[in-house]
Write an enzyme that holds these catalytic residues in place. Structure first.
Site: not given
Ligand code: RTP
Length: 154
Positions: A15, A121, A55, A118, A132
């Protein structure tokens, strides 16, 4: 030489914060050290419509606009990695979504503290990984290799 016996692939995207902080090499190193094979890689600015598709499951969440803006705040590095159970193990290498809950030794556990920044991805299922990869490498990885690596006889 990494094994090409396993065809499972995942989509990993560094990212904007990961690129800005100079962590692209560190992230690549962890996947290479584990024994995975890099099969495609691009540095680019992510398009809004593609991010919204990527997303889409989060479109109803309050942080969605912030997430899309953050993902467009600088260049990203999109990669396809291949190898044995690379989807599940790739997520383990990244660590939990919230870096405060990511174990030390993982990428997020070692290098960040903010869920909104973070670093990286990783696809969360084999099916989503293939979707994807199609989304971010729309002409396909084979065609990408033909265009970029034609002299290497892939
Ligand atoms: P990613 O898709 O980025 O690998 O992340 P992930 O599957 O681990 O988590 P996901 O629930 O799909 O969330 C995607 C991205 O959204 C951002 N996020 N912000 N509370 C918040 O502000 C929040 N929660 C999630 C994070 O950047 C997360 O990686």
């Amino acid at each position: 030489m990494a094994s090409t016996e396993y065809t499972e692939r995942t989509y990993i995207m560094v990212k904007p914060d990961g690129v800005e902080r100079g962590l692209v090499g560190e992230i690549i190193k962890r996947f290479e050290n584990k024994g995975y094979q890099l099969v495609a890689i691009e540095l680019f600015k992510a398009e809004k419509t593609i991010l919204e598709e990527h997303y889409k499951d989060l479109s109803g969440r309050s942080f969605f606009p912030r997430l899309i803006a953050y993902m467009q705040s600088g260049p990203v590095v999109g990669m396809v990695w291949q190898g044995k159970e690379v989807v599940k193990t790739g997520r383990l290498l990244l660590g939990a979504t919230n870096p405060l809950e990511s174990a030390p030794g993982t990428i997020r556990g070692d290098f960040c503290v903010d869920v909104g920044q973070n670093l990286c991805h990783g696809s969360d299922s084999v099916q989503n990984a293939e979707s994807e990869i199609k989304l971010w490498f729309p002409r396909g990885v084979t065609q990408w290799k033909r265009e970029r690596l034609d002299s290497l006889l892939y």
